[in-house]
Design a protein around this motif. Structure first.
Motif, PDB file in Angstrom:
ATOM      1  N   GLY A 256       0.807  -1.204   0.000  1.00  0.00           N
ATOM      2  CA  GLY A 256       0.000   0.000   0.000  1.00  0.00           C
ATOM      3  C   GLY A 256       0.846   1.263   0.000  1.00  0.00           C
ATOM      4  N   SER A 257       0.447   2.241   0.805  1.00  0.00           N
ATOM      5  CA  SER A 257       1.150   3.518   0.829  1.00  0.00           C
ATOM      6  C   SER A 257       2.544   3.424   1.430  1.00  0.00           C
ATOM      7  CB  SER A 257       0.328   4.548   1.603  1.00  0.00           C
ATOM      8  OG  SER A 257       0.129   4.126   2.944  1.00  0.00           O
ATOM      9  N   ASP A 258       2.867   2.298   2.055  1.00  0.00           N
ATOM     10  CA  ASP A 258       4.221   2.090   2.584  1.00  0.00           C
ATOM     11  C   ASP A 258       5.200   1.635   1.504  1.00  0.00           C
ATOM     12  OD1 ASP A 258       3.450   2.744   5.181  1.00  0.00           O
ATOM     13  OD2 ASP A 258       2.861   0.669   5.628  1.00  0.00           O
ATOM     14  N   ALA A 259       4.706   1.355   0.309  1.00  0.00           N
ATOM     15  CA  ALA A 259       5.552   0.746  -0.726  1.00  0.00           C
ATOM     16  C   ALA A 259       6.615   1.698  -1.255  1.00  0.00           C
ATOM     17  CB  ALA A 259       4.692   0.242  -1.883  1.00  0.00           C
ATOM     18  N   LYS A 260       6.263   2.962  -1.453  1.00  0.00           N
ATOM     19  CA  LYS A 260       7.172   3.953  -2.049  1.00  0.00           C
ATOM     20  C   LYS A 260       7.769   3.392  -3.347  1.00  0.00           C
ATOM     21  CE  LYS A 260       6.262   6.589   1.354  1.00  0.00           C
ATOM     22  NZ  LYS A 260       5.188   7.589   1.152  1.00  0.00           N
ATOM     23  N   LEU A 261       6.896   3.109  -4.300  1.00  0.00           N
ATOM     24  CA  LEU A 261       7.319   2.523  -5.572  1.00  0.00           C
ATOM     25  C   LEU A 261       8.256   3.479  -6.299  1.00  0.00           C
ATOM     26  CD1 LEU A 261       3.888   1.109  -6.789  1.00  0.00           C
ATOM     27  CD2 LEU A 261       5.635  -0.012  -5.387  1.00  0.00           C
ATOM     28  N   TYR A 262       9.371   2.937  -6.812  1.00  0.00           N
ATOM     29  CA  TYR A 262      10.382   3.826  -7.385  1.00  0.00           C
ATOM     30  C   TYR A 262      10.881   3.272  -8.721  1.00  0.00           C
ATOM     31  CZ  TYR A 262      13.797   7.642  -6.750  1.00  0.00           C
ATOM     32  OH  TYR A 262      14.537   8.785  -6.867  1.00  0.00           O
ATOM     33  N   GLY A 263      11.990   2.520  -8.737  1.00  0.00           N
ATOM     34  CA  GLY A 263      12.532   2.022  -9.991  1.00  0.00           C
ATOM     35  C   GLY A 263      11.597   1.051 -10.683  1.00  0.00           C
ATOM     36  N   SER A 264      11.654   1.037 -12.032  1.00  0.00           N
ATOM     37  CA  SER A 264      10.808   0.112 -12.784  1.00  0.00           C
ATOM     38  C   SER A 264      11.443  -0.231 -14.113  1.00  0.00           C
ATOM     39  CB  SER A 264       9.415   0.718 -13.023  1.00  0.00           C
ATOM     40  OG  SER A 264       9.495   1.821 -13.905  1.00  0.00           O
ATOM     41  N   ALA A 265      10.993  -1.334 -14.689  1.00  0.00           N
ATOM     42  CA  ALA A 265      11.391  -1.743 -16.038  1.00  0.00           C
ATOM     43  C   ALA A 265      10.304  -2.649 -16.587  1.00  0.00           C
ATOM     44  CB  ALA A 265      12.734  -2.476 -16.029  1.00  0.00           C
TER      45      ALA A 265
END
Length: 339
Positions: A256-265
């Motif tokens: 949820g909001s704790d994830a702090k989604l950042y890098g992706s590919a």
């Protein structure tokens, strides 16, 4: 060049999926993660890319260098950059030239790996800006964001000219950027709940509103069908926007909001690799855009600190990343054979 600003968010309808995505794939997958310890401590190795020979290149943002890693033997080489560069991101062109974002001294640069020479392209502005993330189009020209400069830039390599497009929304913070098959750049505006696209001919700017005022998209991927996937850093969604239907879907990650989604590919099967950086160790999760579910997840052995960017290398079918814990890593997704 003529610019115009269109906001289509008010007229598009939103199809929202606020529940967690499905975690019951028909096949079973596993993630294998391997990391190499970078020999230069506390230099924030980040934003890797792989050249035609399989050599991995990355930025030493806090160490003011670019470097290469030969995964076959673990050998590292360092290339110093001009003082104060603080390289934020790099890309590799068709001739294996390395292009980097001179984040703190107003330029993008080209490193020739053969002799270490550097060519600087200065930004055409009176007040310095911060080239942030670069991407290369099918013509080998370069688009880039400038987060605090609040601009998106285009560098035409034939003419040597740099054009800058103002975002026209104060502190919108253009961040992640990708180019679709039509050569159109899509950008996430991290200071807002908006996406943006730029017409590559007219340089017209189009703004897309996202459903929640609290969303803050940070990275972006584009699927083979043109759908735009964005990582919401604040609320913990993977969002999907269709430029055709003008509809948005959102898939909540487990944290949820704790994830702090950042890098992706995104790989060649339209699976999104996502860095969950709000937890320690960081977790890499994989979302299948076809089945609309998360199919694999694994903690990063080094802990990572923060994974800020990831890169898919199609020839080896692997994803690469750098960490604040001074490692460069490789991720491999594979299918587990059933007995």
């Amino acid at each position: 060049m003529m610019k115009m600003n269109m906001c289509i968010g008010l007229i598009c309808s939103f199809l929202l999926c606020s529940a967690a995505a499905q975690d019951t794939p028909s096949e079973t997958y596993q993630l294998d993660i391997k990391e190499w310890q970078v020999p230069w401590k506390q230099t924030r190795p980040r934003d890797p890319a792989v050249d035609s020979k399989g050599i991995v290149w990355f930025c030493g943002q806090a160490g003011n260098y670019l470097a290469s890693l030969d995964p076959a033997n673990g050998e590292f080489k360092q290339y110093s950059l001009p003082d104060g560069t603080y390289p934020h991101n790099l890309i590799i062109d068709a001739e294996d030239m390395i292009w980097y974002a001179g984040n703190r001294n107003n330029h993008i640069g080209q490193l020739n790996p053969k002799d270490g020479s550097i060519k600087r392209i200065e930004m055409p502005v009176e007040q310095p800006i911060d080239p942030h993330t670069l991407v290369i189009d099918e013509h080998q020209n370069i688009w880039f964001t400038a987060q605090w400069g609040n601009k998106v830039g285009y560098f035409d390599r034939k003419t040597g000219k740099v054009d800058l497009v103002d975002m026209e929304i104060e502190r919108s913070r253009p961040y992640g950027i990708k180019v679709n098959k039509a050569n159109t750049p899509w950008v996430v505006l991290f200071g807002t709940n908006k996406l943006a696209s730029i017409d590559p001919v007219s340089m017209a700017l189009t703004i897309v509103d996202l459903p929640d005022q609290a969303e803050r998209p940070r990275r972006i991927e584009i699927a083979s069908n043109g759908d735009v996937y964005y990582l919401d850093y604040t609320l913990g969604y993977l969002g999907q926007y269709s430029p055709v239907t003008k509809k948005t879907q959102r898939y909540m990650v487990k944290q949820g909001s704790d994830a702090k989604l950042y890098g992706s590919a995104m790989d060649d099967k339209n699976r999104v690799f996502i860095a969950v950086t709000g937890v320690q160790p960081n977790i890499i999760s994989v979302f299948d855009t076809n089945s609309k579910g998360f199919i694999a997840s694994k903690e990063v052995p080094s802990g990572a600190g923060t994974i800020r960017y990831m890169y898919y290398h199609q020839p080896s079918d692997t994803v690469w990343f750098g960490t604040d814990n001074d490692t460069v890593g490789q991720v491999k997704l594979s299918t587990i054979k059933q007995p």
